[in-house]
Structures are given as C-alpha cells and as structure tokens.
Design a protein around this motif. Structure first.
Motif, PDB file in Angstrom:
ATOM      1  N   UNK A  51      69.501  25.615 -11.106  1.00 31.63           N
ATOM      2  CA  UNK A  51      70.768  26.272 -10.807  1.00 31.63           C
ATOM      3  C   UNK A  51      70.868  26.557  -9.296  1.00 31.63           C
ATOM      4  N   UNK A  52      69.757  26.966  -8.699  1.00 32.69           N
ATOM      5  CA  UNK A  52      69.739  27.190  -7.243  1.00 32.69           C
ATOM      6  C   UNK A  52      69.879  25.866  -6.496  1.00 32.69           C
ATOM      7  N   UNK A  53      69.243  24.827  -7.017  1.00 24.23           N
ATOM      8  CA  UNK A  53      69.363  23.512  -6.395  1.00 24.23           C
ATOM      9  C   UNK A  53      70.820  23.039  -6.452  1.00 24.23           C
ATOM     10  N   UNK A  54      71.465  23.253  -7.609  1.00 24.46           N
ATOM     11  CA  UNK A  54      72.872  22.847  -7.748  1.00 24.46           C
ATOM     12  C   UNK A  54      73.764  23.606  -6.764  1.00 24.46           C
ATOM     13  N   UNK A  55      73.536  24.916  -6.612  1.00 21.89           N
ATOM     14  CA  UNK A  55      74.313  25.684  -5.632  1.00 21.89           C
ATOM     15  C   UNK A  55      74.084  25.119  -4.225  1.00 21.89           C
ATOM     16  N   UNK A  56      72.832  24.769  -3.932  1.00 16.56           N
ATOM     17  CA  UNK A  56      72.506  24.214  -2.608  1.00 16.56           C
ATOM     18  C   UNK A  56      73.208  22.870  -2.393  1.00 16.56           C
TER      19      UNK A  56
ATOM     20  N   UNK B  92      67.253  27.752  -0.433  1.00 24.27           N
ATOM     21  CA  UNK B  92      67.884  27.453   0.859  1.00 24.27           C
ATOM     22  C   UNK B  92      66.874  27.641   1.992  1.00 24.27           C
ATOM     23  N   UNK B  93      66.024  28.649   1.882  1.00 29.22           N
ATOM     24  CA  UNK B  93      64.973  28.852   2.891  1.00 29.22           C
ATOM     25  C   UNK B  93      64.055  27.644   2.989  1.00 29.22           C
ATOM     26  N   UNK B  94      63.698  27.089   1.828  1.00 24.51           N
ATOM     27  CA  UNK B  94      62.818  25.910   1.831  1.00 24.51           C
ATOM     28  C   UNK B  94      63.514  24.699   2.429  1.00 24.51           C
ATOM     29  N   UNK B  95      64.791  24.512   2.092  1.00 23.89           N
ATOM     30  CA  UNK B  95      65.549  23.396   2.664  1.00 23.89           C
ATOM     31  C   UNK B  95      65.674  23.551   4.177  1.00 23.89           C
ATOM     32  N   UNK B 154      64.799  43.701   5.388  1.00 28.05           N
ATOM     33  CA  UNK B 154      64.827  42.261   5.656  1.00 28.05           C
ATOM     34  C   UNK B 154      65.026  41.481   4.366  1.00 28.05           C
ATOM     35  N   UNK B 155      65.708  40.348   4.477  1.00 28.21           N
ATOM     36  CA  UNK B 155      65.773  39.395   3.360  1.00 28.21           C
ATOM     37  C   UNK B 155      64.549  38.487   3.482  1.00 28.21           C
ATOM     38  N   UNK B 156      63.682  38.545   2.484  1.00 28.80           N
ATOM     39  CA  UNK B 156      62.385  37.875   2.599  1.00 28.80           C
ATOM     40  C   UNK B 156      62.447  36.384   2.938  1.00 28.80           C
ATOM     41  N   UNK B 157      63.268  35.580   2.235  1.00 26.33           N
ATOM     42  CA  UNK B 157      63.258  34.144   2.564  1.00 26.33           C
ATOM     43  C   UNK B 157      63.706  33.883   4.007  1.00 26.33           C
ATOM     44  N   UNK B 158      64.636  34.703   4.518  1.00 27.71           N
ATOM     45  CA  UNK B 158      65.063  34.537   5.904  1.00 27.71           C
ATOM     46  C   UNK B 158      63.958  34.992   6.858  1.00 27.71           C
ATOM     47  N   UNK B 159      63.279  36.048   6.472  1.00 28.05           N
ATOM     48  CA  UNK B 159      62.180  36.567   7.295  1.00 28.05           C
ATOM     49  C   UNK B 159      61.077  35.505   7.444  1.00 28.05           C
ATOM     50  N   UNK B 160      60.750  34.854   6.338  1.00 24.95           N
ATOM     51  CA  UNK B 160      59.736  33.790   6.383  1.00 24.95           C
ATOM     52  C   UNK B 160      60.199  32.646   7.272  1.00 24.95           C
ATOM     53  N   UNK B 161      61.462  32.231   7.107  1.00 18.84           N
ATOM     54  CA  UNK B 161      62.008  31.132   7.906  1.00 18.84           C
ATOM     55  C   UNK B 161      62.005  31.500   9.384  1.00 18.84           C
ATOM     56  N   UNK B 162      62.427  32.698   9.682  1.00 23.12           N
ATOM     57  CA  UNK B 162      62.489  33.188  11.061  1.00 23.12           C
ATOM     58  C   UNK B 162      61.121  33.058  11.740  1.00 23.12           C
ATOM     59  N   UNK B 163      60.100  33.502  11.037  1.00 27.26           N
ATOM     60  CA  UNK B 163      58.755  33.446  11.619  1.00 27.26           C
ATOM     61  C   UNK B 163      58.261  32.011  11.753  1.00 27.26           C
ATOM     62  N   UNK B 164      58.565  31.186  10.753  1.00 22.79           N
ATOM     63  CA  UNK B 164      58.130  29.789  10.834  1.00 22.79           C
ATOM     64  C   UNK B 164      58.806  29.073  12.004  1.00 22.79           C
ATOM     65  N   UNK B 165      60.098  29.364  12.203  1.00 19.38           N
ATOM     66  CA  UNK B 165      60.830  28.725  13.309  1.00 19.38           C
ATOM     67  C   UNK B 165      60.201  29.073  14.648  1.00 19.38           C
TER      68      UNK B 165
END
Lengths: 262, 262
Positions: A51-56, B92-95, B154-165
């Motif tokens: 469902x998350x993949x579809x939204x993406x 979305x964070x993973x993408x 913080x929103x965790x997936x964004x926080x992880x992405x932020x640090x990885x970037x």
C-alpha cells in the motif's frame, strides 16, 4: 480549541501527551534516545508495504520502474479487480466533474479537455490479467496484438466524466502514446466502448517516435494552445500525461499501479 | 505468456473472461448496457471513501482544500497515529536514500538537497492531535503558539535520510514557509530534535509575504541555482514545496492528509 487550553497546562502534562503519541508513530521526541526510536519497526507485512509502495507510485516518488515488486503481485491484483480501484476512480471523477462545472466556458468551442486513452478512457485490465498485473516486463508485441482486438472496455467513471464534459460544452481531445498505425483499431475500440464526438484523436506520428511521453504530449498540448484552445482539464493515469509544458489548469492523475511510462 | 494462448481462443471465451472481470471492476464492456453499468455502486463506506480521498489529496487531485471531510476525521486520526503513516514515510525515505546514493557528487559542496520543515523534518502531530487532525480550519494564532514552544519532534524516516545525506556529502538547505520572526524558535526546535549542520535555514522575509508557497519556494530554489548549487533532491509534504520552477532532479512528496498549502 483543545490546544489553547492545554497550552496552559503544566509542561510535564504536555510532554506526557506528546510521548503517548510518539510511542505509536513516526515521530521522535527531542528527549528520546535515538537508537530506541530507530529500533521501532513497521510490521513486515506485504499489505502495508505494498500500500505504501502504491502511494509512492501514484505520487511519482518511485521514479522510473519496470515491474511491480514480486511481493505485491497479489496486492495489485486485489486492488485492480476489487472496489478500491473503482472507488479511487470515482472520487477523482467527481473531483474532475466539480472542477469542470466551476469553469466559465467562453462558448467559442475553444474550452478544451484532454484525455489520455489507456487506463484512462479504456481499460486494458483483461490484457494485464493475462500477463500478471504488471509483474511481467512489458511486451510490446503481445500488447499490440491486444490493441488490434479493439476489445478494451470503457472505464466507467471516465466514461461518465467524458459525457458530462460534452454536455457542458467542452471540446475533447484524445492524446495517446499509441502510434498512427493503431489509429483505426483505437477508433473502433473507442466507438464500441461508447465514446463519441471527440474533436481530434492525436497519436504518435513518425516524428514523435523516440520522444518521451512527457515531451511528446507537452508538444501536442502546446500546439493546441497555439491554435487558441484553453486547456482547462487533463486526465491521465501517468504523470507523463500531465507534466511538462502547456499543462492544463487542473490535471487529474488517475491510479495505475501496473506500469510506468516516462 | 497466458495472453498469447488466450488470443487464439474462441472470441466467446475471451468475452466471457472479460465479462467476469467487468462485474467486479470499474470497467464497462462495449456490449454492456450503460444503465446497468452505471448503477453499480461502491460501498458507501467511510473507510474506502476516505482512503480514496487521501489518495486524491496526495496526488493533488483535490486542488485547494481547507478541511478534511468530517466523515474522514477518524480515518485521518487512525492513519496519522498508526503504522500506515510510518510505513508510507519509510518507503519514501528508502526511495530518497536509493536516489541519493545513485547521485555522483562533484564534491565541491554544491551538491544540494532541500528539505521543507513542517511535516517533513518536524512533526506537528501533537498540535494537530489537539485540534482535530485537520477537521478544524487552520488557526494561525494557536499554531504560532505551538511553534514558539519548539517542541515538535523529529520525523524518524526524514531524520535518518537527513543524516545519511550529510554522510554522503550533500549540502542541506531548509526551506520553510515559517517567517523570519520564527527563526530562533525554529532553530531551537531543529536542534533539540537532533538536526545538525544544515547550510542555511531559509524563512519567509518581509518581501516574501503574500506570495504562494510555490512561488516563494521556487524563487528561493532559483537563488540557490544562481549561486551554483545543483539541487538533486527535494523533500516536502506539500506539492507547493516541490513544484514551480528551479525544481530538483527528484522531488519526494511526503504524505500529509491533515492540511493543504497552496
């Protein structure tokens, strides 16, 4: 407002309230230990992932993709053949209709609406049912055979919108990535599915080959604008139907989790 | 391929197969009676309607809107506080991360990523929980009081992405619709939520008041481009964070069914 009241509550209470939310959600409290927060996991469930993949996909976050994830085959099949696809299409159809009814038409036959064809006016679901609902890589040869059959049924919410737009006085253009060689099969299919009185069916000609859909469709919309048409609305199942230049005042992205066209 | 086989089946069988699908879906057979097709209804269920409404919001099909539909209050609350929001954010964070790792950085500190703040890096869920999850009309006064508290997690997936970037070498810009008067509260909140080492925090100055978010943010991105930055990625929960001009190579639309900003 509840917040205005709690604003004067002791800070401890507020933090306690925030903490209660944080334990269930994606947020991390400033005071939380990062590792503890980072250890929380979403259930490794195909349903919620797909469902998350579809939204993406629908928000164009996936970028270019060629196949649906193997684990999402059953999900996409259930979505496409169940009530969710129909509901999603109907809600978008109603939003399109509301917008159309809000447009003040000049009445000079230059008030235009552009429709894509595949997965917009016509459904290729019978074909995709036989080819794994997007789990297989797209096969142009077999798809062309399907197009020649001219048996794709109409998508009901689009069919209703199409007819309402004509009653309202919009001039309708069909803009498809199908090629000129497929003109007669496409016309026959549209007619047998019940579509009538489009102004022009625009297909890829020899000079359009090799262009991305977004480029080709933008160029064709731009030609319509140059002819004096005001493109109020545009309906398509791919962002490449809608984005680029000479975009419509309102674009309506229809769902399609089965395939991607750049 | 199954289709290639069925292609040679008698036409009746094919029509029968299509008809079997049509009875469950949004499609209309050419041979079907229109009224019969038009009479089929989606279950008048809040869950399925609200899920379709949410998809329409996330794909920008709804256009401008001020409140979530009253019947969707429980749905939005369940979505925002349950695992689906977290899952959507994580996918979305993973993408975003996959794309970031595919970028060949020049290494001149001009490889940039732009983040929005509210519902992107920071979550205002504690505030929206107290104000009905978007069922109430936005109240600027009470929201400003919440911002002053500097307590948004913080929103965790964004926080992880932020640090990885940052580890990958991206230069990070924060581009927010918050005003210059909120600079110190915003900085304090970002720091307490764990964010570090952004290059610049861009807020609305006096000359930006009255502009749409899309216009203001496009102008600011354009200034970055003029300074020589290559904006590879852009993350935001509103299309107005992402669309306009000077758009990023890849834009990532984060979910937000609670409010809309033009």
């Amino acid at each position: 407002m509840a917040f205005t009241a709690s604003f004067f509550f002791p800070l401890l209470l507020l933090l306690s309230a925030i903490s209660g939310i944080a334990s269930e959600t994606a947020i991390r409290l400033p005071s939380e230990n990062l590792v503890a927060g980072g250890n929380r996991k979403v259930r490794a469930d195909d349903g919620i992932f797909c469902d998350s993949w579809r939204l993406a996909v629908e928000t164009n976050n996936v970028g270019k993709w060629k196949q649906i994830p193997a684990r999402c085959a059953a999900f996409v099949q259930a979505y496409m053949t169940g009530e969710r696809y129909l509901s999603d299409m109907e809600v978008i159809g109603k939003l399109s209709s509301e917008f159309a009814r809000s447009v003040r038409l000049v009445g000079d036959e230059r008030d235009a609406w552009v429709f894509d064809i595949d997965e917009t006016l016509l459904s290729n679901l019978p074909y995709y049912e036989d080819t794994g609902f997007g789990t297989e890589i797209f096969n142009e040869t077999s798809f062309d055979q399907w197009v020649k059959l001219a048996k794709a049924p109409a998508l009901l919410p689009s069919f209703s919108l199409y007819n309402e737009l004509q009653e309202l006085g919009f001039t309708i253009f069909l803009l498809t990535g199908r090629s000129e060689q497929q003109r007669s099969a496409t016309e026959a299919n549209l007619l047998s599915a019940g579509y009538r009185n489009w102004n022009r069916l625009i297909l890829r000609g020899p000079s359009d080959q090799g262009k991305t859909a977004a480029q080709y469709k933008s160029e064709k919309r731009s030609e319509l604008v140059d002819e004096g048409y005001r493109i109020h609305g545009n309906s398509g199942d791919q962002w490449s139907d809608l984005w680029g230049f000479a975009v419509a005042s309102r674009s309506f992205k229809l769902p399609n989790p089965m395939y991607y066209i750049a």
